[in-house]
Design a protein around this motif. Structure first.
Motif, PDB file in Angstrom:
ATOM      1  N   ALA A 152       0.871  -1.179   0.000  1.00 25.95           N
ATOM      2  CA  ALA A 152       0.000   0.000   0.000  1.00 25.95           C
ATOM      3  C   ALA A 152       0.904   1.223   0.000  1.00 25.95           C
ATOM      4  CB  ALA A 152      -0.905   0.006   1.217  1.00 25.95           C
ATOM      5  N   THR A 153       0.929   1.941  -1.118  1.00 22.83           N
ATOM      6  CA  THR A 153       1.868   3.050  -1.255  1.00 22.83           C
ATOM      7  C   THR A 153       1.422   4.318  -0.533  1.00 22.83           C
ATOM      8  OG1 THR A 153       0.880   3.718  -3.360  1.00 22.83           O
ATOM      9  CG2 THR A 153       2.767   2.197  -3.440  1.00 22.83           C
ATOM     10  N   ASN A 154       0.134   4.447  -0.247  1.00 21.41           N
ATOM     11  CA  ASN A 154      -0.351   5.633   0.470  1.00 21.41           C
ATOM     12  C   ASN A 154      -0.666   5.304   1.925  1.00 21.41           C
ATOM     13  OD1 ASN A 154      -2.666   4.120  -0.096  1.00 21.41           O
ATOM     14  ND2 ASN A 154      -3.945   5.923  -0.419  1.00 21.41           N
ATOM     15  N   HIS A 155       0.092   4.395   2.493  1.00 26.31           N
ATOM     16  CA  HIS A 155      -0.165   3.883   3.835  1.00 26.31           C
ATOM     17  C   HIS A 155      -0.140   4.959   4.909  1.00 26.31           C
ATOM     18  CE1 HIS A 155       4.177   3.963   3.420  1.00 26.31           C
ATOM     19  NE2 HIS A 155       4.259   4.007   4.731  1.00 26.31           N
ATOM     20  N   VAL A 159      -3.686   3.764   5.963  1.00 27.21           N
ATOM     21  CA  VAL A 159      -3.579   2.450   6.599  1.00 27.21           C
ATOM     22  C   VAL A 159      -3.086   2.595   8.037  1.00 27.21           C
ATOM     23  CG1 VAL A 159      -2.431   0.211   6.514  1.00 27.21           C
ATOM     24  CG2 VAL A 159      -3.178   1.304   4.388  1.00 27.21           C
ATOM     25  N   ALA A 160      -3.876   2.085   8.987  1.00 26.73           N
ATOM     26  CA  ALA A 160      -3.489   2.118  10.400  1.00 26.73           C
ATOM     27  C   ALA A 160      -2.573   0.951  10.748  1.00 26.73           C
ATOM     28  CB  ALA A 160      -4.728   2.098  11.288  1.00 26.73           C
ATOM     29  N   SER A 161      -2.863  -0.234  10.184  1.00 30.69           N
ATOM     30  CA  SER A 161      -2.023  -1.403  10.437  1.00 30.69           C
ATOM     31  C   SER A 161      -2.198  -2.413   9.315  1.00 30.69           C
ATOM     32  CB  SER A 161      -2.356  -2.040  11.792  1.00 30.69           C
ATOM     33  OG  SER A 161      -3.662  -2.577  11.773  1.00 30.69           O
ATOM     34  N   THR A 162      -1.246  -3.336   9.242  1.00 27.88           N
ATOM     35  CA  THR A 162      -1.214  -4.351   8.199  1.00 27.88           C
ATOM     36  C   THR A 162      -0.974  -5.703   8.851  1.00 27.88           C
ATOM     37  OG1 THR A 162      -0.192  -2.751   6.730  1.00 27.88           O
ATOM     38  CG2 THR A 162      -0.084  -5.049   6.051  1.00 27.88           C
ATOM     39  N   ALA A 163      -1.667  -6.723   8.370  1.00 30.23           N
ATOM     40  CA  ALA A 163      -1.463  -8.060   8.914  1.00 30.23           C
ATOM     41  C   ALA A 163      -1.751  -9.105   7.843  1.00 30.23           C
ATOM     42  CB  ALA A 163      -2.372  -8.289  10.111  1.00 30.23           C
TER      43      ALA A 163
END
Length: 187
Positions: A152-155, A159-163
């Motif tokens: 995700a390039t605009n994290h 984006v709050a978190s990734t899993a």
């Protein structure tokens, strides 16, 4: 290469990729569950050989080492980038997450050889649509690492978190379309 991607997609080469922990399936709310973009073996982004991706400079995500030469859409969205060389695509989801999928590392050097892009910029896609077909064995024989990250390039903005999805914890085999990655989104 890091400078090129940083200019286009943002991010800093000093960022470190946080380990991606498995989570349960999303049940609505502010989560985006992505499907696997390929058949293959799941790897945490920190494990890939290219430092531009492994450090998280381009954003959080995960990678798949493919077992077949087909790239599928991980989510519904619009193609924002479709390199004519077929080595990379970008998708903006309806939630506003901007995804970059890069087939292998340094594969742009092949100048489209062994790649057959099936889409163009501006196309609307659905999760599971074929985006690119490529000759997996020919690309590997040419000496390229074919591990394919999705980030995700605009994290920073969204984006709050990734899993990793709970079904893909660890370096596990996965089938294209299976739940793969979960982005928890900012409100």
């Amino acid at each position: 290469m890091a400078g090129f991607f940083s200019k286009i997609f943002g991010g800093s080469s000093n960022e470190q990729q946080a380990p991606v922990a498995p989570v349960a399936a999303a049940t609505g709310g502010n989560q985006l569950v992505l499907g696997a973009h390929m058949n293959g073996t799941v790897h945490e982004l920190s494990q890939v050989s290219d430092p531009t991706f492994s450090t998280g400079a381009l954003g959080p995500g995960a990678a798949i080492e493919p077992t077949e030469g087909v790239l599928y859409a991980p989510a519904d969205g619009e193609l924002t980038v479709a390199f004519p060389t077929g080595h990379a695509v970008g998708i903006r989801t309806p939630e506003g997450v901007e995804l970059l999928i890069h087939i292998g590392f340094d594969t742009v050097e092949l100048d489209g050889k062994h790649f057959d892009i099936q889409v163009k910029k501006g196309d609307k896609v659905k999760r599971g649509d074929v985006l690119v077909k490529f000759d997996l064995e020919a690309v590997k024989a040419a000496g390229y690492d074919i591990t394919t990250p999705l980030v995700a390039t605009n994290h920073k903005r969204i984006v709050a978190s990734t899993a990793l999805h709970q079904s893909t914890a660890g370096s596990a085999p996965i089938t294209a379309g299976d739940d793969f990655l979960v982005y928890s989104l900012n409100q």
